[in-house]
Scaffold this active site. Structure first.
Site, short mmCIF file in Angstrom:
data_model
loop_
_atom_site.label_atom_id
_atom_site.label_comp_id
_atom_site.label_asym_id
_atom_site.label_seq_id
_atom_site.Cartn_x
_atom_site.Cartn_y
_atom_site.Cartn_z
N ALA A 63 0.85 -1.20 0.00
CA ALA A 63 0.00 0.00 0.00
C ALA A 63 0.88 1.24 0.00
O ALA A 63 2.03 1.22 0.45
CB ALA A 63 -0.91 -0.01 1.23
N GLY A 109 0.94 -5.30 1.07
CA GLY A 109 -0.14 -5.53 0.12
C GLY A 109 0.35 -6.15 -1.18
O GLY A 109 -0.43 -6.81 -1.89
N GLU A 112 0.31 -9.70 -0.43
CA GLU A 112 -1.10 -10.11 -0.29
C GLU A 112 -1.77 -10.22 -1.66
O GLU A 112 -2.56 -11.14 -1.91
CB GLU A 112 -1.83 -9.10 0.61
CG GLU A 112 -1.38 -9.23 2.07
CD GLU A 112 -1.87 -8.10 2.96
OE1 GLU A 112 -1.82 -6.93 2.53
OE2 GLU A 112 -2.32 -8.39 4.08
N GLU A 132 4.13 -4.79 7.67
CA GLU A 132 3.15 -3.82 8.18
C GLU A 132 3.38 -3.44 9.64
O GLU A 132 3.13 -2.31 10.04
CB GLU A 132 1.72 -4.36 8.02
CG GLU A 132 1.20 -4.34 6.59
CD GLU A 132 1.52 -5.60 5.80
OE1 GLU A 132 2.44 -6.36 6.19
OE2 GLU A 132 0.83 -5.84 4.79
N1 DAK Z 1 4.53 3.38 -0.49
C1 DAK Z 1 4.91 4.57 -1.02
N2 DAK Z 1 6.16 4.80 -1.50
C2 DAK Z 1 7.04 3.78 -1.45
C3 DAK Z 1 6.71 2.51 -0.90
C4 DAK Z 1 5.36 2.33 -0.41
N3 DAK Z 1 4.92 1.17 0.09
N4 DAK Z 1 7.80 1.74 -0.97
C5 DAK Z 1 8.77 2.47 -1.54
N5 DAK Z 1 8.33 3.70 -1.82
C6 DAK Z 1 9.05 4.82 -2.44
C7 DAK Z 1 10.09 5.38 -1.48
O1 DAK Z 1 9.49 6.31 -0.58
C8 DAK Z 1 11.07 6.05 -2.45
O2 DAK Z 1 10.52 7.27 -2.88
P1 DAK Z 1 11.45 8.60 -3.10
O3 DAK Z 1 12.17 8.80 -1.84
O4 DAK Z 1 12.36 8.21 -4.26
O5 DAK Z 1 10.48 9.66 -3.43
C9 DAK Z 1 11.04 5.09 -3.64
O6 DAK Z 1 9.83 4.34 -3.53
C10 DAK Z 1 12.19 4.11 -3.62
O7 DAK Z 1 12.21 3.50 -2.35
P2 DAK Z 1 13.56 3.22 -1.57
O8 DAK Z 1 14.55 4.34 -1.77
O9 DAK Z 1 13.21 2.87 -0.19
O10 DAK Z 1 14.08 1.95 -2.39
P3 DAK Z 1 14.92 0.72 -1.90
O11 DAK Z 1 15.14 -0.10 -3.14
O12 DAK Z 1 16.12 1.14 -1.10
O13 DAK Z 1 13.96 -0.09 -0.89
C11 DAK Z 1 11.88 -1.17 -0.26
C12 DAK Z 1 12.80 -0.69 -1.40
C13 DAK Z 1 10.61 -1.71 -0.95
C14 DAK Z 1 12.54 -2.32 0.51
C15 DAK Z 1 11.57 0.00 0.71
O14 DAK Z 1 11.17 1.12 -0.06
C16 DAK Z 1 10.46 -0.33 1.68
O15 DAK Z 1 10.72 -0.94 2.71
N6 DAK Z 1 9.25 0.13 1.37
C17 DAK Z 1 8.11 -0.03 2.28
C18 DAK Z 1 7.58 -1.45 2.23
C19 DAK Z 1 6.41 -1.64 3.18
O16 DAK Z 1 6.52 -1.32 4.39
N7 DAK Z 1 5.31 -2.13 2.66
C20 DAK Z 1 4.08 -2.33 3.46
C21 DAK Z 1 3.16 -1.20 3.18
S1 DAK Z 1 1.72 -1.29 4.21
C22 DAK Z 1 -5.60 -2.67 4.88
C23 DAK Z 1 -5.37 -3.38 3.75
C24 DAK Z 1 -4.09 -3.47 3.25
C25 DAK Z 1 -3.02 -2.85 3.87
C26 DAK Z 1 -3.28 -2.14 5.01
C27 DAK Z 1 -4.55 -2.05 5.54
N8 DAK Z 1 -6.93 -2.51 5.44
C28 DAK Z 1 -8.01 -3.15 4.74
C29 DAK Z 1 -7.15 -1.73 6.56
C30 DAK Z 1 -1.71 -2.95 3.31
C31 DAK Z 1 -0.69 -2.30 3.90
C32 DAK Z 1 0.64 -2.26 3.31
O17 DAK Z 1 0.94 -2.82 2.29
#
Ligand code: DAK
Length: 258
Positions: A63, A109, A112, A132
């Site tokens: 997400a 997500g 998922e 998450e």
């Molecule tokens: N969202 C937005 N931007 C993201 C992102 C994300 N999930 N992941 C990466 N980016 C963006 C970064 O902010 C960065 O942007 P700039 O700084 O260049 O503007 C760019 O992508 C490149 O990221 P990195 O510099 O971090 O790149 P790396 O290759 O070093 O690292 C990484 C890649 C994927 C390992 C890292 O970016 C990372 O850890 N990202 C976050 C992953 C994460 O935590 N994902 C879980 C998201 S929460 C629900 C239903 C579903 C959900 C929730 C609730 N309900 C029904 C209530 C789902 C929730 C989720 O998925």
């Protein structure tokens, strides 16, 4: 476009196209993915879909966390929208099969979404996880429910409770993906699997998927009853007659999803 949607013969290819944001699932991805899903479901000439991500870094990092942040800054309502993407885009509600071609990170997500697909194959460098808990939420688009059903419980608990990523090889070892291939072989392998499925009787393929998914949560007797009903439903299809005739005549069948 946030999602590229292509048709190659009977195969639809949906590519999440926000590589600069690691293919995060924002509202635009949600809308376009839904449109692609509906078109795929309703187009009688499409039999199998492949979901992948643009570039070589990510299938999807989940997400859009920046969307969450914007929601926190305002009313909070906007934050819910990106999260709903993965809930709405569910390949396991369409009986035509889906293949996830995991070309890099499949996180939150993203994983998922891949878990709603029927077959998951991964590039060698891919990493999978449910991070998450790092940001104060849970794997709320099926992660806490599907992962423990797909892999041994101890592994699911470790992935969900530590938020640590696992390698493609580890995902293969625990059965979360079926194949790990070099990146340049990922789409050819996905296409080859899709083409193999396209040679089978499509109504049989769909009934098999339906039986697997709906039967999963049923007691065995009810699952067997569902299987029986689906099998009976196929008895009068033209494709069944064609399949049997082709076998007897020692030729390849020509299936028409009829
Ligand atoms: N969202 C937005 N931007 C993201 C992102 C994300 N999930 N992941 C990466 N980016 C963006 C970064 O902010 C960065 O942007 P700039 O700084 O260049 O503007 C760019 O992508 C490149 O990221 P990195 O510099 O971090 O790149 P790396 O290759 O070093 O690292 C990484 C890649 C994927 C390992 C890292 O970016 C990372 O850890 N990202 C976050 C992953 C994460 O935590 N994902 C879980 C998201 S929460 C629900 C239903 C579903 C959900 C929730 C609730 N309900 C029904 C209530 C789902 C929730 C989720 O998925």
């Amino acid at each position: 476009m946030a999602v590229d949607y292509e048709k190659k013969g009977k195969i639809a290819i949906m590519t999440i196209n926000r590589p600069e944001a690691r293919n995060a699932l924002g509202a635009d991805v949600s809308r376009e993915m839904n449109e692609a899903m509906v078109d795929f479901r309703d187009d009688p000439n499409l039999w199998v879909a492949i979901i992948t991500g643009a570039g070589d870094k990510a299938f999807s990092a989940g997400a859009d966390i920046k969307g969450f942040a914007r929601g926190l800054d305002s009313s909070g309502a906007a934050a819910a929208e990106p999260a709903r993407t993965v809930e709405r885009v569910r390949a396991d509600q369409i009986w035509k099969p889906f293949i996830a071609a995991i070309n890099g990170y499949a996180l939150g997500g993203g994983l998922e979404l891949a878990m709603t697909c029927d077959i998951r194959i991964a590039a060698e460098h891919a990493e999978l996880g449910q991070p998450e808990i790092n940001i104060g939420i849970i794997a709320g688009a099926g992660g806490t429910q599907r992962l423990p059903r797909f892999v041994p419980r101890a592994m699911a608990a470790k992935i969900l409770l530590t938020g640590e990523r696992i390698s493609a090889q580890e995902a293969l070892r625990i059965g979360l993906v079926s194949d790990v291939v070099p990146l340049d072989q990922l789409m050819p392998t996905a296409m080859q699997i899709a083409e193999t499925i396209c040679q089978k009787a499509p109504l049989s393929v769909r009934a098999t998927k339906q039986a697997m998914i709906q039967g999963y949560n049923l007691p065995l007797n009810e699952g067997l009853q569902l299987e029986h009903e689906l099998a009976v439903g196929l008895r009068s299809t033209k494709d069944r007659a064609e399949g049997v005739r082709a076998f007897v005549e020692k030729r390849a069948p020509v299936f028409k999803a009829e």
